[in-house]
Design a protein around this motif. Structure first.
Motif, PDB file in Angstrom:
ATOM      1  N   GLN A 227     -16.241   0.259  -5.863  1.00  0.00           N
ATOM      2  CA  GLN A 227     -14.900   0.783  -5.627  1.00  0.00           C
ATOM      3  C   GLN A 227     -13.967  -0.405  -5.394  1.00  0.00           C
ATOM      4  O   GLN A 227     -14.416  -1.536  -5.226  1.00  0.00           O
TER       5      GLN A 227
ATOM      6  N   TYR B 221      -7.723  -2.093  -1.353  1.00  0.00           N
ATOM      7  CA  TYR B 221      -6.365  -2.649  -1.322  1.00  0.00           C
ATOM      8  C   TYR B 221      -5.919  -2.631   0.130  1.00  0.00           C
ATOM      9  O   TYR B 221      -5.988  -1.582   0.785  1.00  0.00           O
TER      10      TYR B 221
ATOM     11  N   LEU C 100      -6.638   0.938   1.654  1.00  0.00           N
ATOM     12  CA  LEU C 100      -6.842   1.998   0.676  1.00  0.00           C
ATOM     13  C   LEU C 100      -8.113   1.738  -0.119  1.00  0.00           C
ATOM     14  O   LEU C 100      -8.475   0.583  -0.367  1.00  0.00           O
TER      15      LEU C 100
ATOM     16  N   ALA D 130      -9.928   2.911  -3.865  1.00  0.00           N
ATOM     17  CA  ALA D 130      -9.795   3.581  -5.160  1.00  0.00           C
ATOM     18  C   ALA D 130     -11.135   3.510  -5.874  1.00  0.00           C
ATOM     19  O   ALA D 130     -11.922   2.586  -5.659  1.00  0.00           O
TER      20      ALA D 130
ATOM     21  N   THR E 127       0.796  -1.225   0.000  1.00  0.00           N
ATOM     22  CA  THR E 127       0.000   0.000   0.000  1.00  0.00           C
ATOM     23  C   THR E 127       0.833   1.282   0.000  1.00  0.00           C
ATOM     24  O   THR E 127       0.408   2.255  -0.620  1.00  0.00           O
TER      25      THR E 127
ATOM     26  N   TYR F 192      -6.809  -7.605  -2.305  1.00  0.00           N
ATOM     27  CA  TYR F 192      -7.543  -6.518  -2.945  1.00  0.00           C
ATOM     28  C   TYR F 192      -8.658  -7.087  -3.798  1.00  0.00           C
ATOM     29  O   TYR F 192      -8.676  -8.268  -4.142  1.00  0.00           O
TER      30      TYR F 192
ATOM     31  N   VAL G  27      -5.754   8.089  -3.938  1.00  0.00           N
ATOM     32  CA  VAL G  27      -6.491   7.044  -3.225  1.00  0.00           C
ATOM     33  C   VAL G  27      -6.893   7.537  -1.842  1.00  0.00           C
ATOM     34  O   VAL G  27      -6.243   8.410  -1.265  1.00  0.00           O
ATOM     35  N   THR G  28      -7.963   6.972  -1.325  1.00  0.00           N
ATOM     36  CA  THR G  28      -8.418   7.273   0.028  1.00  0.00           C
ATOM     37  C   THR G  28      -7.780   6.269   0.976  1.00  0.00           C
ATOM     38  O   THR G  28      -7.824   5.064   0.724  1.00  0.00           O
TER      39      THR G  28
ATOM     40  N   CYS H 184       0.157   4.247  -2.680  1.00  0.00           N
ATOM     41  CA  CYS H 184      -0.042   5.657  -2.305  1.00  0.00           C
ATOM     42  C   CYS H 184       0.924   6.570  -3.053  1.00  0.00           C
ATOM     43  O   CYS H 184       0.548   7.678  -3.468  1.00  0.00           O
TER      44      CYS H 184
ATOM     45  N   TYR I 126      -0.381   6.517  -6.733  1.00  0.00           N
ATOM     46  CA  TYR I 126      -1.743   7.039  -6.867  1.00  0.00           C
ATOM     47  C   TYR I 126      -2.090   7.889  -5.636  1.00  0.00           C
ATOM     48  O   TYR I 126      -2.815   7.438  -4.743  1.00  0.00           O
TER      49      TYR I 126
ATOM     50  N   LEU J 249      -6.760  -0.402  -9.971  1.00  0.00           N
ATOM     51  CA  LEU J 249      -5.502   0.285 -10.245  1.00  0.00           C
ATOM     52  C   LEU J 249      -4.514  -0.653 -10.928  1.00  0.00           C
ATOM     53  O   LEU J 249      -4.497  -1.849 -10.631  1.00  0.00           O
TER      54      LEU J 249
END
Length: 162
Positions: free
Chosen positions: A142, A145, A152, A154, A6, A33, A16-17, A10, A13, A158
């Motif tokens: 959504q 991950y 995370l 997305a 992760t 994931y 990502v949240t 990050c 990307y 991804l």
């Protein structure tokens, strides 16, 4: 399933949240994931039992169990069912049990804690809606991950860093 890290995701990307760091790994697969499917329930795992009995197709079951620390919403039998039906993992905003067995299963499992008591079965809850916890709103479709560094979200699948 490719290896995921992760922090690398990050870095690649930044949009990502990242969920608040409240989850711990309990499953035999520490990095997992897949597309999100959701359940919202409180101290009643009837819908979790129903979901893991269905084909998972590599999805991650995200369960908003209200953050309860009063009972477990997933144990060895339901986790074994999830493995058998092709789920990639379970993210539990609640507790799990049978942790020694969960650690041996080919399933990603992250939860906020563990508890020996099973939940009730009243048939209550909702499926396939948005859920909000850990500082984020998660929506079916959504992608989630997860590894030992965090969880995370997305908006779509991804291309993973190599």
């Amino acid at each position: 399933m490719p290896t995921i890290i992760t922090p690398d995701i990050c870095d690649t990307y930044p949009e990502v949240t990242v969920l608040n760091p409240i989850f711990a790994n309990y499953g035999g697969i520490e990095a997992f994931y897949g597309p999100i499917r959701t359940i919202k329930c409180f101290e009643d795992n009837s819908l979790v039992k129903q979901a893991v009995a269905e084909p998972g197709d590599g999805a991650v079951l995200v369960v908003d169990a209200g953050g309860s620390h009063r009972c477990a919403m997933l144990g060895d039998m339901l986790a074994e069912q999830a493995v058998k039906n092709g789920w990639a993992g379970v993210l539990m905003y609640g507790c799990v049990r049978d942790v020694d067995i969960l650690a041996e299963l080919e399933l990603g499992v992250q939860a906020i804690g563990h508890h020996p008591r099973k939940s009730e079965k009243r048939g209550e809850g909702q499926r396939d809606g948005e859920v909000t916890f850990a500082g984020a709103t998660l929506v079916p479709g959504q992608w989630l991950y997860a590894d030992n560094n965090g969880v995370l979200i997305a908006t779509n699948e991804l291309k993973l860093p190599v």
